[in-house]
Design a protein around this motif. Structure first.
Motif, mmCIF file in Angstrom:
data_model
loop_
_atom_site.group_PDB
_atom_site.id
_atom_site.type_symbol
_atom_site.label_atom_id
_atom_site.label_comp_id
_atom_site.label_asym_id
_atom_site.label_seq_id
_atom_site.Cartn_x
_atom_site.Cartn_y
_atom_site.Cartn_z
ATOM 1 N N ASN A 110 0.838 -1.204 0.000
ATOM 2 C CA ASN A 110 0.000 0.000 0.000
ATOM 3 C C ASN A 110 0.873 1.253 0.000
ATOM 4 O OD1 ASN A 110 -1.932 1.963 0.353
ATOM 5 N ND2 ASN A 110 -2.571 1.293 2.385
ATOM 6 N N PRO A 111 1.241 1.750 -1.181
ATOM 7 C CA PRO A 111 2.045 2.967 -1.232
ATOM 8 C C PRO A 111 1.209 4.200 -0.884
ATOM 9 C CG PRO A 111 2.245 1.662 -3.251
ATOM 10 C CD PRO A 111 1.046 1.171 -2.509
ATOM 11 N N GLY A 112 1.708 4.994 0.027
ATOM 12 C CA GLY A 112 1.064 6.252 0.383
ATOM 13 C C GLY A 112 1.981 7.414 0.059
ATOM 14 N N SER A 113 1.520 8.604 0.376
ATOM 15 C CA SER A 113 2.271 9.795 -0.014
ATOM 16 C C SER A 113 3.659 9.853 0.620
ATOM 17 C CB SER A 113 1.478 11.048 0.338
ATOM 18 O OG SER A 113 1.129 11.039 1.711
ATOM 19 N N ASN A 148 12.498 14.759 1.829
ATOM 20 C CA ASN A 148 13.646 15.156 1.001
ATOM 21 C C ASN A 148 14.122 14.020 0.101
ATOM 22 O OD1 ASN A 148 14.803 13.556 2.953
ATOM 23 N ND2 ASN A 148 16.270 15.072 3.678
ATOM 24 N N GLU A 149 13.851 12.772 0.502
ATOM 25 C CA GLU A 149 14.187 11.622 -0.346
ATOM 26 C C GLU A 149 13.246 11.546 -1.539
ATOM 27 O OE1 GLU A 149 16.081 8.372 -1.851
ATOM 28 O OE2 GLU A 149 16.725 9.387 -0.023
ATOM 29 N N LEU A 150 11.952 11.720 -1.291
ATOM 30 C CA LEU A 150 10.963 11.636 -2.365
ATOM 31 C C LEU A 150 11.076 12.810 -3.330
ATOM 32 C CD1 LEU A 150 7.818 10.413 -0.396
ATOM 33 C CD2 LEU A 150 9.408 9.056 -1.760
ATOM 34 N N GLU A 151 11.537 13.939 -2.830
ATOM 35 C CA GLU A 151 11.650 15.118 -3.690
ATOM 36 C C GLU A 151 12.701 14.947 -4.783
ATOM 37 O OE1 GLU A 151 12.307 18.363 -1.026
ATOM 38 O OE2 GLU A 151 10.146 18.764 -0.781
ATOM 39 N N LYS A 152 13.530 13.908 -4.687
ATOM 40 C CA LYS A 152 14.529 13.638 -5.720
ATOM 41 C C LYS A 152 13.865 13.158 -7.014
ATOM 42 C CE LYS A 152 18.019 12.133 -2.339
ATOM 43 N NZ LYS A 152 18.835 10.969 -1.881
ATOM 44 N N TYR A 153 12.633 12.673 -6.902
ATOM 45 C CA TYR A 153 11.956 12.081 -8.051
ATOM 46 C C TYR A 153 10.960 13.076 -8.647
ATOM 47 C CZ TYR A 153 13.982 7.919 -5.971
ATOM 48 O OH TYR A 153 14.864 7.006 -5.441
ATOM 49 N N SER A 197 8.477 7.597 -11.289
ATOM 50 C CA SER A 197 9.935 7.498 -11.160
ATOM 51 C C SER A 197 10.366 6.989 -9.782
ATOM 52 C CB SER A 197 10.595 8.846 -11.468
ATOM 53 O OG SER A 197 10.225 9.827 -10.519
ATOM 54 N N GLN A 198 9.430 6.912 -8.837
ATOM 55 C CA GLN A 198 9.723 6.344 -7.519
ATOM 56 C C GLN A 198 9.640 4.815 -7.507
ATOM 57 O OE1 GLN A 198 7.087 8.027 -4.565
ATOM 58 N NE2 GLN A 198 7.452 10.130 -5.252
ATOM 59 N N TYR A 199 9.247 4.226 -8.642
ATOM 60 C CA TYR A 199 8.960 2.790 -8.705
ATOM 61 C C TYR A 199 10.111 1.922 -8.202
ATOM 62 C CZ TYR A 199 8.724 -1.812 -10.941
ATOM 63 O OH TYR A 199 8.770 -3.146 -11.179
#
Length: 356
Positions: free
Chosen positions: A9-12, A36-41, A46-48
């Protein structure tokens, strides 16, 4: 025969994973992702690889051989309108979720990751009660602008799960019950359930602001902002989803941090947090009207339902409408697994996705 089901279950800001032996939870973990990790994508798609690797690390951590899985189920993403229940993930669905999602949302990765893992061991992957479940009444589709139709995107999985749970508490079939359900998480949505169907919703872009989403904002001012010099579509979308709500006002999407700020005397934090409760209550009132005031219960669920401060504010506003049930957290992982088990046991048939 024992069946092992992996739910994803991927969430924000996290990817929740759970491993079940039939209906028994063996392992569960919320794989938290720093902002800050997610903001790289640049995009959710692209987070896949990042999130897929995190799920495999979880399986290694609990020392589970992936070949023992009977099926994998992912949170249903932002597809064109689908029916409630199970869908088998196929190439057409993966293509749609990866390359042409209706809306950018982390849940789009649920089915894709599930399909990747299941395919590697020649098993099937499913989604269940997708975010895109659409049971709206025709009258609820009218937006006020002929070129735009209201669509049904909500936290359907958890909303239906808690509605079933409260129905059992009331000894009344879900198919004969009326509920207003508010899911309070990184995004907030409110739904009206009438006789077993979600006939209307307040989605996360047309109702209360949330920890990271702006919700409904004044239309004229929004249009003006979009056309200001230097305005960028991507930046504007992030202001609506990802950098709106509590983040916009207070610089954090963590409600616990906001409550700490309030206890330390931050008046702005207090005003903004209470304003979120105020808007949630207004959304509940909207759905109460949809049900003509015939309500068996108002259900508050999601991660923020753990907040006593928020719950007291909302209850004060809406308790005159109906009895309020507070079911903190999310039943989504168990709901995903149980739905998949019903398919595996022949109690329910998975639908075929054909809308690629």
């Amino acid at each position: 025969m024992i069946k092992f089901v992996l739910a994803i279950n991927p969430g924000s800001t996290s990817t929740k994973v759970a491993l079940y032996e039939d209906e028994i939870l063996l392992h569960e973990k919320s794989l938290n992702h720093e902002t800050n990790e997610l903001e790289k994508y640049e995009t959710i798609a692209s987070q896949y690889d990042f999130r897929y690797s995190a799920v495999l690390d979880f399986l290694d951590e609990v020392d589970f051989d992936v070949t023992n899985l009977s099926a994998v189920v992912g949170r249903g993403g932002l597809l064109p309108p689908v029916k409630s229940g199970a869908y088998e993930v196929n190439e057409a669905m993966v293509d749609r979720l990866m390359n042409r999602p209706v809306v950018e949302h982390a849940s789009n990765l649920g089915g894709i990751i599930a399909f990747k893992i299941a395919s590697s061991i020649d098993k099937k992957a499913y989604i269940y009660d997708s975010v895109a479940v659409d049971e709206l009444d025709d009258i609820a589709r009218i937006s006020g602008m002929a070129s735009i139709e209201r669509k049904s995107f909500s936290h359907c999985l958890n909303m239906r799960a808690v509605a079933h749970e409260v129905s059992e508490q009331l000894n009344k079939p879900y198919e004969e019950s009326n509920f207003v359900v508010a899911h309070l998480g990184g995004g907030i949505s409110v739904s009206a359930h009438k006789n077993g169907k979600m006939i209307d919703i307040v989605s996360d872009d047309e109702g209360p602001f949330s920890p990271e989403r702006s919700g409904r904002v004044p239309c004229k001012d929004l249009v003006k902002a979009c056309f200001e010099k230097g305005a960028d579509k991507s930046d504007m979308m992030k202001k609506l989803r990802g950098k709106g709500g509590l983040i916009s006002y207070l610089g954090t999407n963590d409600a616990r941090q906001v409550e700490k700020m309030i206890r330390e005397g931050d008046e702005k934090a207090g005003l903004v947090y209470e304003a979120m409760a105020y808007q949630i209550s207004k959304g509940i009132g909207e759905m109460a009207v949809v049900l003509d005031g015939q309500i068996d219960g108002i259900i508050l669920t999601g991660g923020m339902a753990y907040s006593d401060m928020l719950m007291k504010w909302i209850q004060k506003k809406v308790s005159f409408l109906s009895r309020v049930f507070i079911l903190p957290g999310e039943n989504e992982m168990a709901s995903l697994a149980k739905g998949t088990l019903r398919v595996l046991n022949g109690q329910e048939k998975a639908r075929e996705y054909k809308l690629g």
